[in-house]
Enzyme design. Sequence first.
Site, short mmCIF file in Angstrom:
data_model
loop_
_atom_site.label_atom_id
_atom_site.label_comp_id
_atom_site.label_asym_id
_atom_site.label_seq_id
_atom_site.Cartn_x
_atom_site.Cartn_y
_atom_site.Cartn_z
N ASN A 143 0.87 -1.18 0.00
CA ASN A 143 0.00 0.00 0.00
C ASN A 143 0.90 1.22 0.00
O ASN A 143 1.51 1.55 1.03
CB ASN A 143 -0.90 -0.03 1.25
CG ASN A 143 -1.75 1.22 1.36
OD1 ASN A 143 -1.78 2.06 0.45
ND2 ASN A 143 -2.45 1.36 2.48
N TRP A 144 1.00 1.86 -1.16
CA TRP A 144 1.92 3.00 -1.27
C TRP A 144 1.32 4.27 -0.68
O TRP A 144 1.99 5.31 -0.65
CB TRP A 144 2.28 3.22 -2.74
CG TRP A 144 3.28 2.23 -3.26
CD1 TRP A 144 3.87 1.21 -2.57
CD2 TRP A 144 3.83 2.17 -4.59
NE1 TRP A 144 4.74 0.51 -3.38
CE2 TRP A 144 4.73 1.08 -4.62
CE3 TRP A 144 3.64 2.92 -5.74
CZ2 TRP A 144 5.45 0.73 -5.78
CZ3 TRP A 144 4.35 2.57 -6.90
CH2 TRP A 144 5.25 1.50 -6.91
N LYS A 145 0.07 4.23 -0.28
CA LYS A 145 -0.59 5.41 0.30
C LYS A 145 -0.37 6.63 -0.61
O LYS A 145 -0.41 6.50 -1.82
CB LYS A 145 -0.12 5.63 1.74
CG LYS A 145 -0.30 4.36 2.57
CD LYS A 145 -0.11 4.55 4.04
CE LYS A 145 -0.26 3.20 4.74
NZ LYS A 145 -0.12 3.30 6.17
N GLU A 159 -5.36 -4.87 10.60
CA GLU A 159 -4.35 -3.83 10.79
C GLU A 159 -4.65 -3.07 12.08
O GLU A 159 -5.49 -2.15 12.08
CB GLU A 159 -4.36 -2.83 9.63
CG GLU A 159 -3.94 -3.42 8.30
CD GLU A 159 -3.38 -2.34 7.38
OE1 GLU A 159 -2.24 -2.50 6.93
OE2 GLU A 159 -4.06 -1.34 7.12
N GLY A 219 2.51 2.38 10.75
CA GLY A 219 3.50 3.44 10.59
C GLY A 219 4.20 3.83 11.88
O GLY A 219 4.82 4.89 11.95
N GLY A 279 2.90 -1.17 4.27
CA GLY A 279 2.95 0.24 3.90
C GLY A 279 4.37 0.65 3.56
O GLY A 279 4.88 0.38 2.48
N GLY A 280 5.04 1.29 4.52
CA GLY A 280 6.36 1.88 4.29
C GLY A 280 7.36 0.94 3.61
O GLY A 280 8.06 1.35 2.68
N HIS A 286 -9.67 1.01 4.96
CA HIS A 286 -8.40 1.26 5.66
C HIS A 286 -8.66 2.23 6.82
O HIS A 286 -9.49 3.13 6.70
CB HIS A 286 -7.36 1.83 4.69
CG HIS A 286 -5.98 1.82 5.24
ND1 HIS A 286 -5.55 2.76 6.14
CD2 HIS A 286 -4.94 0.97 5.06
CE1 HIS A 286 -4.30 2.49 6.49
NE2 HIS A 286 -3.91 1.42 5.84
P1 13P Z 1 3.06 0.42 7.63
O1 13P Z 1 3.54 -0.91 7.06
O2 13P Z 1 3.85 1.59 7.09
O3 13P Z 1 2.93 0.38 9.09
O4 13P Z 1 1.58 0.65 7.03
C1 13P Z 1 0.64 -0.35 7.19
C2 13P Z 1 -0.56 -0.03 6.40
O5 13P Z 1 -1.33 0.85 6.76
C3 13P Z 1 -0.79 -0.80 5.17
O6 13P Z 1 -2.08 -0.59 4.70
#
Ligand code: 13P
Length: 268
Positions: free
Chosen positions: A15-17, A171, A177, A236-237, A101
Amino acid sequence: MAQSTPALSRLVVGNWKMNGGPDQLYAAAAIARATAEDTPEPRIAICPPATLLHRLSHVLMGSAIMTGGQDCHVEAAGAFTGAVSAGLLAEAGARVVILGHSDRRQGSGEDDALVARKIAVAIDAGLEPIVCVGETWAQRNTGQALEIVRRQVRGSLPPALAGQAFAVAYEPVWAIGTGERASEDDIAEMHRAIRRELSEMFLGSRSAPILYGGSVTPEGAAAILAAPEVGGVLVGGASLRAESFVAIIEAAREADRPARETRRADRD
Ligand code: 13P
Protein backbone atom coordinates in the site's frame (compact mmCIF):
# COMPACT_ATOMS: atom_id res chain seq x y z
CA MET A 1 -6.61 -38.25 -1.69
CA ALA A 2 -7.00 -36.98 1.86
CA GLN A 3 -9.84 -34.50 2.28
CA SER A 4 -7.95 -31.74 4.02
CA THR A 5 -8.35 -28.00 4.22
CA PRO A 6 -7.24 -26.58 0.89
CA ALA A 7 -3.78 -25.07 1.17
CA LEU A 8 -3.91 -21.35 0.54
CA SER A 9 -1.32 -19.35 -1.30
CA ARG A 10 -0.29 -16.22 0.58
CA LEU A 11 -1.09 -12.71 -0.62
CA VAL A 12 1.44 -9.87 -0.22
CA VAL A 13 0.07 -6.37 -0.83
CA GLY A 14 1.98 -3.10 -0.95
CA ASN A 15 0.00 0.00 0.00
CA TRP A 16 1.92 3.00 -1.27
CA LYS A 17 -0.59 5.41 0.30
CA MET A 18 0.00 9.00 -0.87
CA ASN A 19 3.51 8.24 -2.10
CA GLY A 20 4.66 7.62 -5.58
CA GLY A 21 5.84 10.01 -8.20
CA PRO A 22 7.10 8.60 -11.48
CA ASP A 23 10.40 7.55 -9.83
CA GLN A 24 8.47 5.03 -7.80
CA LEU A 25 7.88 3.11 -11.04
CA TYR A 26 11.56 2.12 -11.02
CA ALA A 27 11.00 0.41 -7.68
CA ALA A 28 8.04 -1.47 -9.15
CA ALA A 29 10.08 -2.56 -12.17
CA ALA A 30 12.82 -3.81 -9.83
CA ILE A 31 10.26 -5.77 -7.78
CA ALA A 32 8.93 -7.34 -10.97
CA ARG A 33 12.44 -8.28 -12.11
CA ALA A 34 13.34 -9.76 -8.74
CA THR A 35 10.23 -11.93 -8.63
CA ALA A 36 9.99 -12.80 -12.34
CA GLU A 37 11.58 -16.23 -12.26
CA ASP A 38 9.69 -17.46 -9.24
CA THR A 39 6.64 -19.60 -8.70
CA PRO A 40 3.31 -17.75 -8.94
CA GLU A 41 3.07 -17.98 -5.15
CA PRO A 42 2.66 -15.87 -3.16
CA ARG A 43 0.24 -13.64 -5.02
CA ILE A 44 1.53 -10.07 -5.06
CA ALA A 45 -0.26 -6.74 -5.51
CA ILE A 46 0.86 -3.10 -5.40
CA CYS A 47 -1.68 -0.35 -4.70
CA PRO A 48 -0.26 3.01 -5.79
CA PRO A 49 -1.96 6.41 -5.65
CA ALA A 50 -4.70 6.54 -8.31
CA THR A 51 -2.59 8.92 -10.42
CA LEU A 52 0.02 6.22 -10.94
CA LEU A 53 -2.25 3.23 -11.39
CA HIS A 54 -2.42 3.20 -15.16
CA ARG A 55 1.32 3.62 -15.63
CA LEU A 56 2.13 1.10 -12.94
CA SER A 57 -0.21 -1.45 -14.54
CA HIS A 58 1.66 -0.87 -17.80
CA VAL A 59 5.07 -1.31 -16.15
CA LEU A 60 3.93 -4.54 -14.51
CA MET A 61 2.25 -5.94 -17.60
CA GLY A 62 3.57 -9.42 -18.27
CA SER A 63 4.59 -9.90 -14.63
CA ALA A 64 2.52 -11.80 -12.10
CA ILE A 65 2.19 -8.69 -9.91
CA MET A 66 -1.31 -7.27 -9.72
CA THR A 67 -2.12 -3.61 -9.21
CA GLY A 68 -4.89 -2.18 -7.09
CA GLY A 69 -6.65 0.88 -5.78
CA GLN A 70 -6.48 2.19 -2.22
CA ASP A 71 -10.17 3.10 -2.09
CA CYS A 72 -13.10 3.63 -4.43
CA HIS A 73 -16.24 5.73 -4.41
CA VAL A 74 -19.40 4.19 -3.01
CA GLU A 75 -21.33 4.87 -6.23
CA ALA A 76 -20.55 3.08 -9.46
CA ALA A 77 -20.86 6.28 -11.50
CA GLY A 78 -22.00 9.87 -11.24
CA ALA A 79 -20.92 13.47 -10.81
CA PHE A 80 -18.53 13.10 -7.88
CA THR A 81 -15.73 15.58 -8.35
CA GLY A 82 -12.39 14.27 -7.16
CA ALA A 83 -13.56 10.69 -6.66
CA VAL A 84 -12.52 7.49 -8.42
CA SER A 85 -15.02 4.71 -9.10
CA ALA A 86 -14.32 0.99 -8.89
CA GLY A 87 -14.95 0.72 -12.62
CA LEU A 88 -12.34 3.39 -13.39
CA LEU A 89 -9.82 1.55 -11.21
CA ALA A 90 -10.51 -1.66 -13.13
CA GLU A 91 -10.13 0.17 -16.45
CA ALA A 92 -6.75 1.49 -15.27
CA GLY A 93 -5.63 -2.09 -14.72
CA ALA A 94 -6.52 -2.69 -11.06
CA ARG A 95 -7.40 -6.22 -9.98
CA VAL A 96 -7.74 -5.54 -6.25
CA VAL A 97 -8.87 -2.63 -4.09
CA ILE A 98 -8.14 -1.83 -0.44
CA LEU A 99 -11.34 -0.79 1.36
CA GLY A 100 -12.01 0.35 4.90
CA HIS A 101 -8.40 1.26 5.66
CA SER A 102 -8.14 2.98 9.04
CA ASP A 103 -6.78 6.08 7.28
CA ARG A 104 -10.25 6.31 5.74
CA ARG A 105 -12.29 5.01 8.66
CA GLN A 106 -10.65 7.52 10.98
CA GLY A 107 -9.59 10.29 8.61
CA SER A 108 -12.66 10.35 6.39
CA GLY A 109 -15.28 9.06 8.80
CA GLU A 110 -16.08 5.87 6.90
CA ASP A 111 -18.22 3.42 8.86
CA ASP A 112 -18.90 -0.29 8.40
CA ALA A 113 -22.07 0.30 6.39
CA LEU A 114 -20.25 2.52 3.88
CA VAL A 115 -17.40 0.02 3.58
CA ALA A 116 -19.95 -2.74 2.91
CA ARG A 117 -21.53 -0.72 0.09
CA LYS A 118 -18.12 0.01 -1.42
CA ILE A 119 -17.31 -3.70 -1.35
CA ALA A 120 -20.48 -4.48 -3.29
CA VAL A 121 -19.57 -1.85 -5.91
CA ALA A 122 -16.02 -3.19 -6.15
CA ILE A 123 -17.26 -6.76 -6.68
CA ASP A 124 -19.56 -5.55 -9.45
CA ALA A 125 -16.55 -3.97 -11.15
CA GLY A 126 -14.67 -7.28 -10.98
CA LEU A 127 -12.22 -6.15 -8.28
CA GLU A 128 -11.04 -8.31 -5.37
CA PRO A 129 -11.62 -6.28 -2.19
CA ILE A 130 -9.05 -6.28 0.60
CA VAL A 131 -11.10 -5.22 3.58
CA CYS A 132 -9.25 -3.64 6.50
CA VAL A 133 -10.27 -3.96 10.14
CA GLY A 134 -8.41 -3.17 13.35
CA GLU A 135 -8.65 -1.69 16.81
CA THR A 136 -7.11 1.46 18.27
CA TRP A 137 -4.64 1.38 21.13
CA ALA A 138 -7.30 2.59 23.58
CA GLN A 139 -9.60 -0.23 22.49
CA ARG A 140 -6.86 -2.84 22.93
CA ASN A 141 -5.88 -1.39 26.28
CA THR A 142 -9.40 -1.70 27.56
CA GLY A 143 -9.80 -5.29 26.40
CA GLN A 144 -12.14 -4.50 23.52
CA ALA A 145 -9.92 -5.45 20.57
CA LEU A 146 -11.58 -8.77 19.73
CA GLU A 147 -15.08 -7.41 20.07
CA ILE A 148 -14.33 -4.32 17.95
CA VAL A 149 -12.73 -6.30 15.15
CA ARG A 150 -15.47 -8.95 15.14
CA ARG A 151 -18.04 -6.19 14.87
CA GLN A 152 -16.15 -4.57 12.00
CA VAL A 153 -16.00 -7.90 10.17
CA ARG A 154 -19.73 -8.51 10.71
CA GLY A 155 -20.65 -4.97 9.71
CA SER A 156 -18.28 -4.42 6.80
CA LEU A 157 -18.54 -7.64 4.81
CA PRO A 158 -21.77 -7.80 2.81
CA PRO A 159 -23.49 -11.07 1.81
CA ALA A 160 -22.50 -10.21 -1.79
CA LEU A 161 -19.02 -11.49 -0.94
CA ALA A 162 -20.19 -15.11 -0.74
CA GLY A 163 -18.36 -17.10 -3.38
CA GLN A 164 -16.23 -14.09 -4.42
CA ALA A 165 -12.49 -13.60 -4.13
CA PHE A 166 -11.67 -11.27 -1.26
CA ALA A 167 -9.24 -10.82 1.61
CA VAL A 168 -9.52 -9.37 5.10
CA ALA A 169 -6.58 -7.39 6.48
CA TYR A 170 -6.16 -7.11 10.24
CA GLU A 171 -4.35 -3.83 10.79
CA PRO A 172 -4.21 -2.66 14.41
CA VAL A 173 -4.42 1.12 14.08
CA TRP A 174 -1.69 1.64 16.68
CA ALA A 175 0.74 -0.51 14.67
CA ILE A 176 0.41 1.43 11.42
CA GLY A 177 3.50 3.44 10.59
CA THR A 178 4.71 3.36 14.20
CA GLY A 179 7.38 0.67 14.07
CA GLU A 180 5.40 -1.27 16.67
CA ARG A 181 3.55 -4.38 15.72
CA ALA A 182 1.23 -6.85 17.35
CA SER A 183 2.83 -9.93 18.90
CA GLU A 184 2.52 -13.22 17.04
CA ASP A 185 0.21 -14.48 19.80
CA ASP A 186 -2.09 -11.48 19.47
CA ILE A 187 -2.04 -11.78 15.68
CA ALA A 188 -2.89 -15.49 15.88
CA GLU A 189 -5.71 -14.86 18.37
CA MET A 190 -7.23 -12.13 16.21
CA HIS A 191 -6.84 -14.04 12.97
CA ARG A 192 -8.53 -17.10 14.48
CA ALA A 193 -11.40 -14.90 15.64
CA ILE A 194 -11.75 -13.38 12.17
CA ARG A 195 -11.64 -16.85 10.60
CA ARG A 196 -14.45 -17.99 12.89
CA GLU A 197 -16.56 -15.00 11.86
CA LEU A 198 -15.89 -15.64 8.17
CA SER A 199 -16.73 -19.32 8.54
CA GLU A 200 -20.09 -18.47 10.10
CA MET A 201 -20.88 -15.68 7.67
CA PHE A 202 -19.84 -17.48 4.52
CA LEU A 203 -20.74 -21.07 5.35
CA GLY A 204 -17.35 -22.40 6.23
CA SER A 205 -15.56 -20.98 3.19
CA ARG A 206 -11.83 -20.96 3.79
CA SER A 207 -10.85 -19.29 0.57
CA ALA A 208 -10.39 -15.71 1.86
CA PRO A 209 -6.87 -15.03 3.12
CA ILE A 210 -6.55 -12.99 6.31
CA LEU A 211 -3.60 -10.60 6.08
CA TYR A 212 -1.74 -8.83 8.85
CA GLY A 213 -0.70 -5.20 8.41
CA GLY A 214 1.08 -2.70 10.63
CA SER A 215 4.84 -2.06 10.61
CA VAL A 216 5.66 -5.21 8.65
CA THR A 217 9.39 -5.25 7.90
CA PRO A 218 11.70 -7.78 6.24
CA GLU A 219 13.03 -8.65 9.72
CA GLY A 220 9.61 -9.34 11.21
CA ALA A 221 7.84 -10.83 8.20
CA ALA A 222 8.81 -14.49 8.61
CA ALA A 223 7.51 -14.72 12.19
CA ILE A 224 4.24 -12.97 11.29
CA LEU A 225 3.71 -15.18 8.24
CA ALA A 226 4.31 -18.31 10.32
CA ALA A 227 1.52 -17.41 12.77
CA PRO A 228 -1.67 -19.49 12.46
CA GLU A 229 -4.23 -18.17 9.97
CA VAL A 230 -1.91 -15.50 8.58
CA GLY A 231 -2.61 -15.62 4.87
CA GLY A 232 -0.31 -12.77 3.89
CA VAL A 233 0.68 -9.23 4.73
CA LEU A 234 -0.42 -5.69 3.88
CA VAL A 235 2.69 -3.54 3.81
CA GLY A 236 2.95 0.24 3.90
CA GLY A 237 6.36 1.88 4.29
CA ALA A 238 8.42 -1.22 3.51
CA SER A 239 6.63 -1.68 0.16
CA LEU A 240 8.07 1.57 -1.20
CA ARG A 241 11.59 0.20 -1.60
CA ALA A 242 12.22 -2.77 -3.87
CA GLU A 243 14.79 -4.30 -1.54
CA SER A 244 12.53 -4.45 1.51
CA PHE A 245 9.37 -5.43 -0.37
CA VAL A 246 11.16 -8.24 -2.23
CA ALA A 247 12.54 -9.54 1.07
CA ILE A 248 8.99 -9.67 2.47
CA ILE A 249 7.77 -11.46 -0.67
CA GLU A 250 10.57 -13.98 -0.21
CA ALA A 251 9.51 -14.55 3.41
CA ALA A 252 5.98 -15.24 2.15
CA ARG A 253 7.30 -17.64 -0.47
CA GLU A 254 9.18 -19.50 2.21
CA ALA A 255 6.06 -19.61 4.42
CA ASP A 256 4.12 -20.96 1.44
CA ARG A 257 6.52 -23.78 0.77
CA PRO A 258 4.70 -26.55 2.73
CA ALA A 259 1.37 -25.61 1.13
CA ARG A 260 2.98 -25.59 -2.30
CA GLU A 261 4.39 -29.06 -1.70
CA THR A 262 0.98 -30.32 -0.52
CA ARG A 263 -0.64 -28.97 -3.67
CA ARG A 264 2.03 -30.60 -5.82
CA ALA A 265 1.59 -33.93 -4.02
CA ASP A 266 -2.20 -33.69 -4.47
CA ARG A 267 -1.73 -33.11 -8.19
CA ASP A 268 0.73 -36.02 -8.68
P1 13P B 1 3.06 0.42 7.63
O1 13P B 1 3.54 -0.91 7.06
O2 13P B 1 3.85 1.59 7.09
O3 13P B 1 2.93 0.38 9.09
O4 13P B 1 1.58 0.65 7.03
C1 13P B 1 0.64 -0.35 7.19
C2 13P B 1 -0.56 -0.03 6.40
O5 13P B 1 -1.33 0.85 6.76
C3 13P B 1 -0.79 -0.80 5.17
O6 13P B 1 -2.08 -0.59 4.70
